[in-house]
Design a protein around this motif. Structure first.
Motif, PDB file in Angstrom:
ATOM      1  N   MET A 101       0.830  -1.206   0.000  1.00  0.00           N
ATOM      2  CA  MET A 101       0.000   0.000   0.000  1.00  0.00           C
ATOM      3  C   MET A 101       0.868   1.261   0.000  1.00  0.00           C
ATOM      4  O   MET A 101       0.600   2.218  -0.751  1.00  0.00           O
ATOM      5  CB  MET A 101      -0.922   0.005   1.217  1.00  0.00           C
ATOM      6  CG  MET A 101      -1.851   1.219   1.290  1.00  0.00           C
ATOM      7  SD  MET A 101      -2.810   1.258   2.832  1.00  0.00           S
ATOM      8  CE  MET A 101      -1.495   1.584   4.030  1.00  0.00           C
ATOM      9  N   GLU A 102       1.912   1.264   0.828  1.00  0.00           N
ATOM     10  CA  GLU A 102       2.820   2.415   0.885  1.00  0.00           C
ATOM     11  C   GLU A 102       3.558   2.588  -0.453  1.00  0.00           C
ATOM     12  O   GLU A 102       3.704   3.712  -0.953  1.00  0.00           O
ATOM     13  CB  GLU A 102       3.827   2.217   2.015  1.00  0.00           C
ATOM     14  CG  GLU A 102       3.233   2.271   3.413  1.00  0.00           C
ATOM     15  CD  GLU A 102       2.782   3.673   3.799  1.00  0.00           C
ATOM     16  OE1 GLU A 102       3.350   4.653   3.288  1.00  0.00           O
ATOM     17  OE2 GLU A 102       1.851   3.782   4.610  1.00  0.00           O
ATOM     18  N   LEU A 103       4.009   1.482  -1.024  1.00  0.00           N
ATOM     19  CA  LEU A 103       4.739   1.554  -2.298  1.00  0.00           C
ATOM     20  C   LEU A 103       3.846   2.056  -3.424  1.00  0.00           C
ATOM     21  O   LEU A 103       4.240   2.921  -4.214  1.00  0.00           O
ATOM     22  CB  LEU A 103       5.301   0.173  -2.656  1.00  0.00           C
ATOM     23  CG  LEU A 103       6.475  -0.335  -1.823  1.00  0.00           C
ATOM     24  CD1 LEU A 103       6.818  -1.763  -2.203  1.00  0.00           C
ATOM     25  CD2 LEU A 103       7.701   0.571  -2.025  1.00  0.00           C
ATOM     26  N   LYS A 104       2.624   1.542  -3.492  1.00  0.00           N
ATOM     27  CA  LYS A 104       1.720   1.931  -4.580  1.00  0.00           C
ATOM     28  C   LYS A 104       1.277   3.382  -4.463  1.00  0.00           C
ATOM     29  O   LYS A 104       1.025   4.042  -5.469  1.00  0.00           O
ATOM     30  CB  LYS A 104       0.504   0.998  -4.611  1.00  0.00           C
ATOM     31  CG  LYS A 104       0.880  -0.439  -4.965  1.00  0.00           C
ATOM     32  CD  LYS A 104      -0.326  -1.345  -5.092  1.00  0.00           C
ATOM     33  CE  LYS A 104      -0.985  -1.181  -6.439  1.00  0.00           C
ATOM     34  NZ  LYS A 104      -2.006  -2.223  -6.689  1.00  0.00           N
ATOM     35  N   SER A 105       1.212   3.869  -3.238  1.00  0.00           N
ATOM     36  CA  SER A 105       0.892   5.286  -3.032  1.00  0.00           C
ATOM     37  C   SER A 105       2.001   6.170  -3.612  1.00  0.00           C
ATOM     38  O   SER A 105       1.730   7.149  -4.315  1.00  0.00           O
ATOM     39  CB  SER A 105       0.723   5.568  -1.537  1.00  0.00           C
ATOM     40  OG  SER A 105       0.563   6.949  -1.302  1.00  0.00           O
ATOM     41  N   LEU A 106       3.253   5.801  -3.335  1.00  0.00           N
ATOM     42  CA  LEU A 106       4.393   6.552  -3.868  1.00  0.00           C
ATOM     43  C   LEU A 106       4.487   6.401  -5.379  1.00  0.00           C
ATOM     44  O   LEU A 106       4.731   7.373  -6.108  1.00  0.00           O
ATOM     45  CB  LEU A 106       5.678   6.064  -3.206  1.00  0.00           C
ATOM     46  CG  LEU A 106       6.989   6.685  -3.690  1.00  0.00           C
ATOM     47  CD1 LEU A 106       6.983   8.191  -3.489  1.00  0.00           C
ATOM     48  CD2 LEU A 106       8.173   6.045  -2.986  1.00  0.00           C
ATOM     49  N   ILE A 107       4.283   5.189  -5.881  1.00  0.00           N
ATOM     50  CA  ILE A 107       4.354   4.926  -7.322  1.00  0.00           C
ATOM     51  C   ILE A 107       3.321   5.754  -8.078  1.00  0.00           C
ATOM     52  O   ILE A 107       3.610   6.337  -9.135  1.00  0.00           O
ATOM     53  CB  ILE A 107       4.124   3.422  -7.600  1.00  0.00           C
ATOM     54  CG1 ILE A 107       5.312   2.604  -7.093  1.00  0.00           C
ATOM     55  CG2 ILE A 107       3.914   3.163  -9.084  1.00  0.00           C
ATOM     56  CD1 ILE A 107       5.043   1.113  -7.052  1.00  0.00           C
ATOM     57  N   SER A 108       2.111   5.818  -7.534  1.00  0.00           N
ATOM     58  CA  SER A 108       1.034   6.558  -8.182  1.00  0.00           C
ATOM     59  C   SER A 108       1.391   8.034  -8.345  1.00  0.00           C
ATOM     60  O   SER A 108       1.159   8.637  -9.397  1.00  0.00           O
ATOM     61  CB  SER A 108      -0.250   6.414  -7.359  1.00  0.00           C
ATOM     62  OG  SER A 108      -1.288   7.186  -7.920  1.00  0.00           O
ATOM     63  N   ILE A 109       1.991   8.604  -7.319  1.00  0.00           N
ATOM     64  CA  ILE A 109       2.373  10.021  -7.375  1.00  0.00           C
ATOM     65  C   ILE A 109       3.493  10.227  -8.396  1.00  0.00           C
ATOM     66  O   ILE A 109       3.456  11.182  -9.197  1.00  0.00           O
ATOM     67  CB  ILE A 109       2.808  10.509  -5.982  1.00  0.00           C
ATOM     68  CG1 ILE A 109       1.615  10.489  -5.026  1.00  0.00           C
ATOM     69  CG2 ILE A 109       3.387  11.924  -6.063  1.00  0.00           C
ATOM     70  CD1 ILE A 109       1.968  10.811  -3.590  1.00  0.00           C
ATOM     71  N   ILE A 110       4.479   9.342  -8.381  1.00  0.00           N
ATOM     72  CA  ILE A 110       5.599   9.473  -9.320  1.00  0.00           C
ATOM     73  C   ILE A 110       5.112   9.391 -10.768  1.00  0.00           C
ATOM     74  O   ILE A 110       5.498  10.199 -11.626  1.00  0.00           O
ATOM     75  CB  ILE A 110       6.656   8.386  -9.058  1.00  0.00           C
ATOM     76  CG1 ILE A 110       7.349   8.636  -7.716  1.00  0.00           C
ATOM     77  CG2 ILE A 110       7.694   8.351 -10.180  1.00  0.00           C
ATOM     78  CD1 ILE A 110       8.299   7.528  -7.301  1.00  0.00           C
TER      79      ILE A 110
END
Length: 239
Positions: A101-110
């Motif tokens: 969940m934390e990784l996908k949140s960062l990935i989405s923003i990038i």
């Protein structure tokens, strides 16, 4: 657990066959004794044969009963171990869900904000805290930073669960699925470490796209397999 079912079925069939065989042997002896008109040496011989046959029957019944009881005890031990593996996997699954969940949140923003993103980070023990902000509307209002984190997946725990499953069950499809699941975990671990390194070293946002995209695919594959494993371990039976 197919092997356990086969052994139980074999025991029941063997016991049933032995019982029918002894009945077939004992019946004519009992019948001849029953219809005998006087006590003769032949009649006494038949009586001793009957007693001997009954002794054999009791011995066989005791043997199969002890074997069945041992199998029952062993099955109970295996079931407790499988329950422990389920609990271990449930705990690890909660951790995995948080990490992804934390990784996908960062990935989405990038991937969605791109070059307009402002990234800050803080290195801590075992993971990196990341704060991101979309700068496109700073001239209108001061957008707040969104927190996320890059946390390493514990592949050793997953390998430990796989080892336990391999020893407890006879399901090649599940073992193969779990092995692929661990491969996805290593892909996530590698891509997340690479993304962390690029962020810490101040790489241009454009250089993060391919890493973030690969990490997203690994996360999706990992979560799909985790859901499938959960279905097999908890919804379907392993017996």
């Amino acid at each position: 657990m197919r092997k356990k079912r086969d052994e139980c079925l074999t025991t029941k069939l063997s016991f049933g066959f032995t019982l029918m065989l002894l009945i077939a042997v004992l019946y004519p002896i009992i019948s001849e004794i029953w219809h005998a008109s006087d006590i003769t040496s032949k009649k006494l011989s038949l009586i001793f044969s009957l007693i001997s046959s009954l002794g054999i029957l009791v011995t066989i019944i005791v043997y199969f009963w002890q074997k069945w009881d041992a199998q029952k005890t062993n099955n109970a031990i295996i079931e407790r171990k499988i329950c422990a593996v389920r609990n271990q996997f449930t705990h690890q699954m909660k951790i995995n869900n948080h990490i992804v969940m934390e990784l996908k949140s960062l990935i989405s923003i990038i991937l969605n904000v791109g070059k307009h993103i402002d990234i800050k980070y803080h290195l801590t023990n075992g993971y990196i805290l990341v704060a991101t902000k979309d700068n496109r509307f700073d001239f209108i209002f001061n957008n707040e930073y969104k927190p996320s984190a890059i946390i390493n997946i514990n592949t050793e725990n997953l390998e430990s669960i796989l080892k336990e499953l391999t020893n407890l069950i006879n399901d090649d499809a599940l073992i193969e699925l779990f092995s692929d699941f661990i491969i996805d975990a290593y892909d996530i671990l590698y891509d997340s470490m690479l993304l962390s390194e690029k962020i810490v070293k101040g790489y241009e946002v454009g250089s993060l796209y391919s890493t973030a995209d690969g990490l997203q695919k690994s996360c999706n594959s990992f979560m799909d397999k985790q859901k499938e494993i959960q279905s097999i371990l908890f919804i379907n039976t392993l017996h």
